[in-house]
Design a protein around this motif. Structure first.
Motif, PDB file in Angstrom:
ATOM      1  N   PRO A  56       0.820  -1.214   0.000  1.00 14.47           N
ATOM      2  CA  PRO A  56       0.000   0.000   0.000  1.00 14.47           C
ATOM      3  C   PRO A  56       0.852   1.260   0.000  1.00 14.47           C
ATOM      4  CG  PRO A  56      -0.590  -1.478   1.803  1.00 14.47           C
ATOM      5  CD  PRO A  56       0.699  -1.967   1.240  1.00 14.47           C
ATOM      6  N   LEU A  60      -5.571   4.548   4.260  1.00 14.32           N
ATOM      7  CA  LEU A  60      -6.804   4.166   3.588  1.00 14.32           C
ATOM      8  C   LEU A  60      -7.697   5.392   3.434  1.00 14.32           C
ATOM      9  CD1 LEU A  60      -7.623   0.812   5.433  1.00 14.32           C
ATOM     10  CD2 LEU A  60      -6.541   1.122   3.196  1.00 14.32           C
ATOM     11  N   THR A 112      -5.819  -8.782   0.769  1.00 18.99           N
ATOM     12  CA  THR A 112      -6.336  -8.881   2.138  1.00 18.99           C
ATOM     13  C   THR A 112      -5.191  -8.982   3.156  1.00 18.99           C
ATOM     14  OG1 THR A 112      -6.639 -11.244   1.794  1.00 18.99           O
ATOM     15  CG2 THR A 112      -8.563  -9.880   1.538  1.00 18.99           C
ATOM     16  N   ILE A 115      -3.761  -5.422   3.656  1.00 18.72           N
ATOM     17  CA  ILE A 115      -4.633  -4.537   4.421  1.00 18.72           C
ATOM     18  C   ILE A 115      -4.602  -4.939   5.901  1.00 18.72           C
ATOM     19  CG2 ILE A 115      -7.018  -3.755   4.716  1.00 18.72           C
ATOM     20  CD1 ILE A 115      -5.575  -2.758   2.156  1.00 18.72           C
ATOM     21  N   TYR A 119      -2.932  -2.062   8.123  1.00 22.90           N
ATOM     22  CA  TYR A 119      -3.984  -1.220   8.702  1.00 22.90           C
ATOM     23  C   TYR A 119      -4.826  -1.955   9.744  1.00 22.90           C
ATOM     24  CZ  TYR A 119      -2.813   1.188   4.369  1.00 22.90           C
ATOM     25  OH  TYR A 119      -2.130   1.789   3.335  1.00 22.90           O
ATOM     26  N   LYS A 121      -7.099  -4.006   9.316  1.00 24.02           N
ATOM     27  CA  LYS A 121      -8.481  -3.987   8.830  1.00 24.02           C
ATOM     28  C   LYS A 121      -8.718  -5.224   7.975  1.00 24.02           C
ATOM     29  CE  LYS A 121     -10.567   0.135   9.617  1.00 24.02           C
ATOM     30  NZ  LYS A 121     -11.995   0.340   9.891  1.00 24.02           N
ATOM     31  N   TRP A 123     -10.318  -6.579   4.620  1.00 19.38           N
ATOM     32  CA  TRP A 123     -10.901  -6.232   3.317  1.00 19.38           C
ATOM     33  C   TRP A 123     -11.995  -7.255   3.053  1.00 19.38           C
ATOM     34  CZ3 TRP A 123      -9.386  -1.966   0.464  1.00 19.38           C
ATOM     35  CH2 TRP A 123     -10.026  -1.818  -0.767  1.00 19.38           C
ATOM     36  N   THR A 152     -13.868   1.865   0.744  1.00 20.64           N
ATOM     37  CA  THR A 152     -12.476   2.158   1.081  1.00 20.64           C
ATOM     38  C   THR A 152     -11.660   2.130  -0.194  1.00 20.64           C
ATOM     39  OG1 THR A 152     -12.726   1.083   3.224  1.00 20.64           O
ATOM     40  CG2 THR A 152     -10.477   1.398   2.438  1.00 20.64           C
ATOM     41  N   VAL A 154      -7.661   2.241  -1.667  1.00 23.39           N
ATOM     42  CA  VAL A 154      -6.253   2.130  -1.287  1.00 23.39           C
ATOM     43  C   VAL A 154      -5.399   2.220  -2.551  1.00 23.39           C
ATOM     44  CG1 VAL A 154      -6.272  -0.422  -1.336  1.00 23.39           C
ATOM     45  CG2 VAL A 154      -4.543   0.778   0.014  1.00 23.39           C
ATOM     46  N   THR A 182     -14.164  -2.340   3.688  1.00 18.19           N
ATOM     47  CA  THR A 182     -13.416  -2.891   4.814  1.00 18.19           C
ATOM     48  C   THR A 182     -14.343  -3.015   6.020  1.00 18.19           C
ATOM     49  OG1 THR A 182     -12.641  -0.659   5.304  1.00 18.19           O
ATOM     50  CG2 THR A 182     -11.123  -2.094   4.117  1.00 18.19           C
TER      51      THR A 182
END
Lengths: 199, 134
Positions: A56, A60, A112, A115, A119, A121, A123, A152, A154, A182
């Motif tokens: 990333p 986000l 995934t 993320i 983060y 989080k 996905w 979301t 990214v 997310t």
């Protein structure tokens, strides 16, 4: 904090002996004989020995996607009433290359994992989300209900590594912008008073 | 394994006003903040990216290498940050090309390996003077 001892260092001279092959594929600068971003992602997705890693760039970005009219409700009584409306729908994942994200595959797993790592989080997979709207509607009043998915976005770069060269290279890099949902995201609503048609 | 003397890749000093996205070639020592085409050879791969900010924001340094890290137990590249904007100021890291990233300090210590992207290494990054790839 853990400190490892400073280890042996290899002279850079020894590094120049073997060359891995790679090229940077900027989305807007693909030559005619080079694959498209979609082709590269599909190749990585279907090759079980390939690694499709997503790195990333930046935080986000949360927003609400396209709002669409989903219902029309009328309160034909002579007193205010509370409208309770449920909206369900799926929100898929899409990117700037038009790649089809089917979850549980190399590419979506790479997304995934990235993320989750960066983060904390999730996905979301393409699962249905239901959100509820509660709103007071005046007597003899009609409302149109609009709903839009909370999404979301990214940015980042794909690092695709193939065991056998694809289009002449082991490594491909691909800048991308991906949009989806997310954890915690549902539907956003707004309503608009309109002329009644049934009362 | 023969060690032919560690050849430190050194970033030039005095780039305080550099562009946000800079590229450094750990194999050749080439450094530029005006496009990777000035730095990378056709066969080079990305070894790592480090950022001044957390969550991969701020000034970005892309470290190119002749090949991916061979995972041979050796530190394959050492990049001294000198007085660039990344020296003692790394907020996040991204290993590429089978590499693991180490953040080294001027007291000889180091932190790592970072095998995955890490969106916040600021507590370590403020002491980091050298990026190592292994």
């Amino acid at each position: 904090m853990t400190f490892a001892p400073r280890t042996k260092t290899l002279g850079a001279l020894a590094l120049a002996v073997t060359a891995a092959f790679s090229v940077l594929a900027a989305p807007s600068a693909l030559a005619a004989d080079e694959p498209t971003g979609k082709q590269l992602l599909e190749a990585c997705n279907t090759d079980s020995s390939a690694t499709c890693k997503f790195h990333p760039s930046g935080p986000l970005d949360y927003s609400v996607g396209q709002m669409a009219k989903v219902s029309h409700q009328e309160n034909c009584t002579s007193s205010p009433s509370t409208l309770v409306y449920e909206h369900s729908g799926t929100v898929g994942t899409k990117n700037i290359y038009g790649f089809n994200f089917s979850f549980g595959t190399n590419v979506s797993n790479g997304l995934t994992a990235a993320i989750a790592t960066s983060y904390q989080k999730e996905w979301y997979k393409e699962s249905k989300v239901t959100s509820q709207l509660r709103q007071d509607v005046g007597p003899k009043t009609a409302v149109d209900i609009y709903a839009g998915p909370q999404i979301t976005r990214v940015n980042g770069r794909w690092e695709l590594l193939f065991k056998e060269p694809k289009w002449g290279h082991y490594y491909w890099y691909l800048d991308d912008t991906i949009e989806g949902r997310t954890s915690g995201q549902q539907w956003s609503f707004y309503t608009q008073n309109v002329r009644t048609t049934k009362c | 394994m023969a060690v032919a003397g560690a050849l430190l890749a050194v970033l030039p000093a005095g780039v305080a006003n550099a562009a946000a996205n800079c590229d450094f070639n750990a194999g050749t020592g080439a450094y530029s903040c005006s496009g990777q085409q000035n730095v990378k050879l056709p066969s080079d791969v990305v070894g790592a990216r480090v950022y001044t900010g957390t969550y991969y924001e701020g000034d970005r340094l892309t470290i190119w290498a002749p090949k991916d890290c061979p995972k041979d137990g050796w530190v394959n590249h050492q990049v001294r940050l000198n007085n660039t904007q990344w020296a003692r100021n790394i907020g996040s890291v991204q290993p590429f090309g089978q590499c693991a990233v180490w953040l080294a300090f001027d007291n000889g210590g180091r932190e790592g390996p970072y095998e995955k992207d890490n969106s916040n290494v600021a507590d370590i990054g403020r002491y980091t003077v050298e990026v190592q790839l292994s």
